[in-house]
Design an enzyme around this catalytic site. Structure first.
Site, PDB file in Angstrom:
ATOM      1  N   HIS A   1     -25.758   5.326-147.189  1.00  0.00           N
ATOM      2  CA  HIS A   1     -25.415   5.583-146.292  1.00  0.00           C
ATOM      3  C   HIS A   1     -25.529   7.140-146.258  1.00  0.00           C
ATOM      4  O   HIS A   1     -24.776   8.492-146.932  1.00  0.00           O
ATOM      5  CB  HIS A   1     -24.187   5.556-145.803  1.00  0.00           C
TER       6      HIS A   1
ATOM      7  N   GLU B   1     -25.979   9.657-144.386  1.00  0.00           N
ATOM      8  CA  GLU B   1     -25.664   9.965-142.769  1.00  0.00           C
ATOM      9  C   GLU B   1     -23.923  10.434-143.330  1.00  0.00           C
ATOM     10  O   GLU B   1     -23.052  11.526-142.824  1.00  0.00           O
ATOM     11  CB  GLU B   1     -24.975   9.677-142.010  1.00  0.00           C
TER      12      GLU B   1
ATOM     13  N   CYS C   1     -28.629  -0.238-144.480  1.00  0.00           N
ATOM     14  CA  CYS C   1     -27.724   0.181-144.703  1.00  0.00           C
ATOM     15  C   CYS C   1     -28.294  -1.929-144.217  1.00  0.00           C
ATOM     16  O   CYS C   1     -29.231  -2.181-144.914  1.00  0.00           O
ATOM     17  CB  CYS C   1     -26.094   0.285-144.593  1.00  0.00           C
TER      18      CYS C   1
END
Length: 276
Positions: free
Chosen positions: A217, A219, A126
């Site tokens: 993202h 994760e 990001c």
């Protein structure tokens, strides 16, 4: 790899089952220490984002030993100023976290890390992705519609970071800025992923160095194939380790309130950390 198992005189006086139990315990601990030492050691620079420890847990689950340090940590900056190259040699990879604001305003420690990373594998997430683009002469611009908590399908080129992944996998986005594609024309970055519907830049890769950036993202639980991205990145790290041995990482560290960067760095052990 070998070791010597020595039993004390008192242990030898125990029954055979007790001796076997003791030997098994010692063997298990030795194997655990060896396994932990073989995990790539990753420096995760935190740009004060609530998702940073999710990124740390994501790396840990993929087989790494991440250490988290705040980008504006005074002791961290002091060590970088003293000898950035020597500090980075203590790690196998560098990850630049998400964060608020514009990538042009990140702490100078991120500039120092990239400047001295050499051939160290780097992953920007990001804000870290946007900063990587800026460091290579790119630019960012504001999206017409902010993408906060929205899921996009991703079209990719099959590059190393997306090896074995299907086209159109889902990825979660939390951003209102994006890399300006036109600014990358004369840079050393190539676009490796876009929004399948939106067409905007969602990932880049350096043409000569193991440096990668993802706008989304990986994760997030709403990026179901995110674990594959972590595994692919760590494969790159391990390949580099064939030329340069992995940094030993066998001690367990926990966060403290001291001002020393070394002790404040957060190393995840087998239990990971709570998500922020």
């Amino acid at each position: 790899w070998g070791f010597t198992l020595t039993l004390t005189a008192s242990a030898l006086q125990h029954s055979r089952p007790a001796r076997l139990a003791l030997a098994f315990t010692l063997l298990t601990r030795s194997a655990s220490a060896l396994h932990h030492s073989q995990r790539p050691k990753v420096l995760l620079v935190d740009c004060h984002d609530s998702y940073t420890h999710n990124v740390a847990s994501w790396l840990h689950d993929a087989g790494a030993t991440p250490e988290v340090v705040a980008a504006d940590d005074a002791a961290f900056e002091e060590q970088l100023n003293k000898d950035a190259a020597a500090l980075l040699r203590k790690y196998d990879a560098l990850v630049l976290s998400p964060g608020p604001g514009h990538p042009a305003h990140v702490p100078r420690t991120l500039h120092q890390c990239l400047r001295h990373a050499d051939d160290m594998p780097v992953l920007g997430v990001c804000l870290g992705h946007q900063f990587l683009a800026l460091s290579e002469g790119g630019a960012v611009k504001r999206l017409q519609e902010p993408q906060h908590g929205l899921v996009s399908r991703v079209a990719h080129t099959g590059s190393r970071l997306f090896k074995g992944m299907e086209q159109g996998f889902e990825a979660t986005r939390y951003h209102s800025l994006t890399v300006d594609e036109s600014s990358l024309t004369n840079s050393d970055l190539r676009i490796t992923a876009r929004g399948l519907r939106e067409g905007d830049v969602l990932a880049v890769e350096h043409v000569a160095k193991p440096r990668y950036g993802v706008q989304f993202h990986p994760e997030s639980v709403a990026t179901p194939r995110g674990s594959s991205i972590a595994a692919n990145f760590l494969d790159v790290v391990r390949e580099r380790s064939r030329r340069r041995p992995l940094v030993p990482s066998i001690q367990k560290h926990v966060p403290t309130s001291t001002s020393s960067f070394v002790t404040r760095a957060t190393r995840l052990d087998v239990d990971g950390v709570d998500a922020a």
